[in-house]
Structure formats: C-alpha cells, structure tokens
Design a protein around this motif. Structure first.
Motif, PDB file in Angstrom:
ATOM      1  N   VAL A 109       0.754  -1.208   0.079  1.00 34.88           N
ATOM      2  CA  VAL A 109       0.068  -0.103  -0.018  1.00 34.88           C
ATOM      3  C   VAL A 109       0.855   1.226   0.126  1.00 34.88           C
ATOM      4  CG1 VAL A 109      -1.595   1.493   1.316  1.00 34.88           C
ATOM      5  CG2 VAL A 109      -1.909  -0.999   0.999  1.00 34.88           C
ATOM      6  N   GLN A 110       1.804   1.125   0.809  1.00 36.97           N
ATOM      7  CA  GLN A 110       2.958   2.528   0.834  1.00 36.97           C
ATOM      8  C   GLN A 110       3.421   2.415  -0.745  1.00 36.97           C
ATOM      9  OE1 GLN A 110       5.483   1.468   4.320  1.00 36.97           O
ATOM     10  NE2 GLN A 110       3.646   1.525   5.712  1.00 36.97           N
ATOM     11  N   ALA A 111       3.818   1.390  -1.125  1.00 37.30           N
ATOM     12  CA  ALA A 111       4.452   1.717  -2.293  1.00 37.30           C
ATOM     13  C   ALA A 111       3.350   2.487  -3.492  1.00 37.30           C
ATOM     14  CB  ALA A 111       4.957   0.378  -2.885  1.00 37.30           C
ATOM     15  N   ALA A 112       2.192   1.794  -3.370  1.00 36.85           N
ATOM     16  CA  ALA A 112       1.229   2.444  -4.471  1.00 36.85           C
ATOM     17  C   ALA A 112       0.853   3.923  -4.014  1.00 36.85           C
ATOM     18  CB  ALA A 112      -0.038   1.624  -4.235  1.00 36.85           C
ATOM     19  N   ALA A 113       0.917   4.136  -2.764  1.00 40.52           N
ATOM     20  CA  ALA A 113       0.616   5.375  -2.339  1.00 40.52           C
ATOM     21  C   ALA A 113       2.015   6.508  -2.737  1.00 40.52           C
ATOM     22  CB  ALA A 113       0.603   5.740  -0.821  1.00 40.52           C
ATOM     23  N   ARG A 114       2.966   5.894  -3.070  1.00 38.89           N
ATOM     24  CA  ARG A 114       4.065   6.752  -3.611  1.00 38.89           C
ATOM     25  C   ARG A 114       4.361   6.718  -5.107  1.00 38.89           C
ATOM     26  NH1 ARG A 114       9.131   5.008   0.651  1.00 38.89           N
ATOM     27  NH2 ARG A 114       8.333   6.133   2.667  1.00 38.89           N
ATOM     28  N   GLY A 115       3.363   6.293  -5.769  1.00 41.94           N
ATOM     29  CA  GLY A 115       3.202   6.277  -7.227  1.00 41.94           C
ATOM     30  C   GLY A 115       3.774   4.957  -8.008  1.00 41.94           C
ATOM     31  N   VAL A 116       4.163   4.024  -7.130  1.00 38.67           N
ATOM     32  CA  VAL A 116       4.752   2.695  -7.756  1.00 38.67           C
ATOM     33  C   VAL A 116       3.453   1.996  -8.500  1.00 38.67           C
ATOM     34  CG1 VAL A 116       5.910   0.661  -7.566  1.00 38.67           C
ATOM     35  CG2 VAL A 116       6.606   2.735  -5.997  1.00 38.67           C
ATOM     36  N   ARG A 117       3.628   1.828  -9.708  1.00 35.98           N
ATOM     37  CA  ARG A 117       2.467   1.209 -10.548  1.00 35.98           C
ATOM     38  C   ARG A 117       2.662  -0.283 -10.872  1.00 35.98           C
ATOM     39  NH1 ARG A 117       0.386   4.206  -8.195  1.00 35.98           N
ATOM     40  NH2 ARG A 117      -0.566   6.084  -8.726  1.00 35.98           N
ATOM     41  N   ALA A 118       4.138  -0.678 -10.561  1.00 35.26           N
ATOM     42  CA  ALA A 118       4.221  -2.236 -10.982  1.00 35.26           C
ATOM     43  C   ALA A 118       5.443  -2.510 -10.273  1.00 35.26           C
ATOM     44  CB  ALA A 118       4.436  -2.273 -12.440  1.00 35.26           C
ATOM     45  N   ILE A 119       5.595  -3.708  -9.667  1.00 32.13           N
ATOM     46  CA  ILE A 119       6.575  -4.445  -9.029  1.00 32.13           C
ATOM     47  C   ILE A 119       7.003  -5.828  -9.645  1.00 32.13           C
ATOM     48  CG2 ILE A 119       7.416  -5.375  -6.873  1.00 32.13           C
ATOM     49  CD1 ILE A 119       5.653  -3.279  -5.339  1.00 32.13           C
ATOM     50  N   VAL A 120       8.146  -5.943  -9.981  1.00 35.18           N
ATOM     51  CA  VAL A 120       8.372  -7.453 -10.637  1.00 35.18           C
ATOM     52  C   VAL A 120       9.185  -8.250  -9.296  1.00 35.18           C
ATOM     53  CG1 VAL A 120       9.659  -8.576 -12.195  1.00 35.18           C
ATOM     54  CG2 VAL A 120       8.852  -6.176 -12.893  1.00 35.18           C
ATOM     55  N   ILE A 121       8.565  -9.307  -9.303  1.00 36.14           N
ATOM     56  CA  ILE A 121       8.974 -10.112  -8.132  1.00 36.14           C
ATOM     57  C   ILE A 121       9.750 -11.582  -8.656  1.00 36.14           C
ATOM     58  CG2 ILE A 121       8.532 -11.314  -5.867  1.00 36.14           C
ATOM     59  CD1 ILE A 121       5.727  -9.990  -6.095  1.00 36.14           C
ATOM     60  N   PRO A 122      10.977 -11.336  -8.447  1.00 31.61           N
ATOM     61  CA  PRO A 122      11.969 -12.543  -9.081  1.00 31.61           C
ATOM     62  C   PRO A 122      11.912 -13.727  -8.196  1.00 31.61           C
ATOM     63  CG  PRO A 122      13.381 -10.881  -8.522  1.00 31.61           C
ATOM     64  CD  PRO A 122      12.065 -10.416  -8.238  1.00 31.61           C
ATOM     65  N   ALA A 123      11.922 -14.897  -8.712  1.00 34.91           N
ATOM     66  CA  ALA A 123      12.220 -16.035  -8.038  1.00 34.91           C
ATOM     67  C   ALA A 123      13.648 -16.390  -7.698  1.00 34.91           C
ATOM     68  CB  ALA A 123      11.418 -17.408  -8.645  1.00 34.91           C
TER      69      ALA A 123
END
Length: 269
Positions: A23-37
C-alpha cells in the motif's frame, strides 16, 4: 510510469507487514513491482504474491547463489513452471538468473562450474520461449556476456549493474537495460554514479532489490529496503543527471515496458 523492476517482496523481512508495504509503495506512485524467484521452492510463492495486488508481476528462475543447493531436476521443474505460466500476463521474465563471483566459496571449482551450467541452461529456456531475463551481475560481467553471445536471448535487465563502460555498452547492444537502485544513491559509489550519467536515459530502469541494497537516506536503525523507495531512486537519478524527476519516471517506465514487454499485458494505472 514508476516501476520497481526487481523486488524480493516474498522475503521473510516483509512477513510482518507485507500488505502495508504494498500500500505504501502504491501511495508513492509505484504502479508495478516485478518479483523474481530465486529457487524452485518459491516459484509458486512469487506467482501467488504477484496476483494479490494491482501491478504485481513475477519472474521464474534459479538464483546463482542458490544454485549450490539445486538439483538438476529443478531445471525440469523450472521448464514446467514456465510452460504453465506462459498464459499468465503477470509472468514477465526468466529470473533471477546469472553468475555471482563475489562470494569466494561459490566462485571456484565445482561450485563455479555448476553456476555456469545452470546459467547456460536457463538462458536456453529463455531463448526457447522468447523471454527476457533478469540477470544477477556480480563480478561476472565478461563471463555472462560470453554465454549471451553463445545463447542469444531477447534481452532483459542487468540487475544492480556495476561494470565498466565497455561492459555496459556490450549489454546494451544485446538489448539489455541497466538496473539502477539504492547503490547509486551513495556518493561514494563513484563507478555506479558515473555509469548512471554516461548513457542515454533510455538504457536504464529503476529497481530496489528490496529488502536489500538500501538507499543512502534510510536510517541506521532500519536498513530494510522497500519497493516504495524506488521513488527516491528516481529522484536521485534525476538529481545526478540534472533533469526533472518526471522525465526519469516517464522514460525508465517506458524502458521497462520495452525490455519486459509482457508488462504491457496487465493493467497499470
């Protein structure tokens, strides 16, 4: 568009407050996060986590540091996981893969040979399925490039890149963007900061590697990095290059969509 192209959001450091971190990331404008295995054991974990929030995406691969604990059958499992994930637009790359020659005990002899064998096998999977790769690059630039010349792939991202200008150009020429994160924010990181100012902005993407590689402004009492810090990375890169931060966000976001084209298959507001 502000995108964190490399974040280990499944790490245990986030177990206590992962929803709040998102939620905090989205509030700072982050629209996508890539999560690598990083290993066979978390293929399902990163996939399931990516589906829990808007803008969540994932990559599948075996990290070079975890290769020492891997079995050859894990490569077969990876191939099966890739085939199963192909219809899923949130699946964007093969990764995190690569070579790590920084840690002495895995940088020589049989351990190094195994790293290289798993790296080559995973490049072949990326080539077979025409997928980009997220490359772990630590004191291994030239050997990574040697394999990429033998097994061409459609590019991807050189994660946390810290090589020479010549090596950077070689990756760029092969269709890779260079990942910029917390290390660039430290004034003593002279080589990284020089690299981040040398090439056109179209060759960079933003990342955190959270919970690792904390930026300079995090307090000593809490060094855990989070995906929301990618906003500060964008500002630091803008300051370094003397350009507006909005330009950095716009161009690096477009770069991420270019080198990870499956990102365009999900709704990014």
């Amino acid at each position: 568009m502000l995108i964190d192209t490399h974040c280990h959001l499944d790490a245990s450091e986030f177990d206590a407050d992962r929803p709040d971190v998102i939620v905090q990331a989205a509030a700072r404008g982050v629209r996508a996060i890539v999560i690598p295995a990083i290993a066979r054991s978390n293929f399902d974990t990163v996939r399931d986590l990516a589906h829990r929030f808007d803008g969540g995406t994932y990559a599948l691969g075996i990290h070079p540091i975890f290769v020492r604990h891997a079995q050859d059958s894990d490569l077969d499992a990876l191939r099966d996981a890739i085939v199963a994930a192909l219809p899923d637009p949130r699946f964007v790359a093969i990764g995190e893969i690569g070579l790590d020659f920084f840690i002495p005990e895995i940088s020589q002899g049989a351990e190094r040979d195994k790293q290289e064998r798993f790296y080559a096998a995973q490049l072949k999977l990326a080539a077979e399925f025409d997928l980009p790769v997220l490359l772990h690059v630590r004191r291994s630039q030239d050997i990574l490039l040697k394999y990429l010349r033998r097994i061409p792939v459609r590019g991807g991202i050189g994660h946390a890149f810290n090589g020479s200008e010549q090596q950077a150009r070689a990756f760029i020429d092969m269709g890779f963007a260079l990942g910029v994160g917390g290390a660039m924010t430290w004034t003593r990181a002279l080589n990284i900061r020089r690299l981040c100012s040398e090439f056109d902005l179209e060759h960079y993407v933003l990342e955190t590697d959270a919970p690792d590689i904390p930026p300079a402004w995090l307090p000593d009492t809490d060094r855990r990095n989070t995906p929301g810090q990618v906003q500060g990375v964008a500002q630091a890169l803008a300051d370094l290059r003397g350009i507006p931060v909005d330009d950095v966000i716009k161009v690096t976001g477009a770069n991420a969509l270019r080198v990870l084209p499956r990102l365009a298959g999900i709704k990014l507001s």
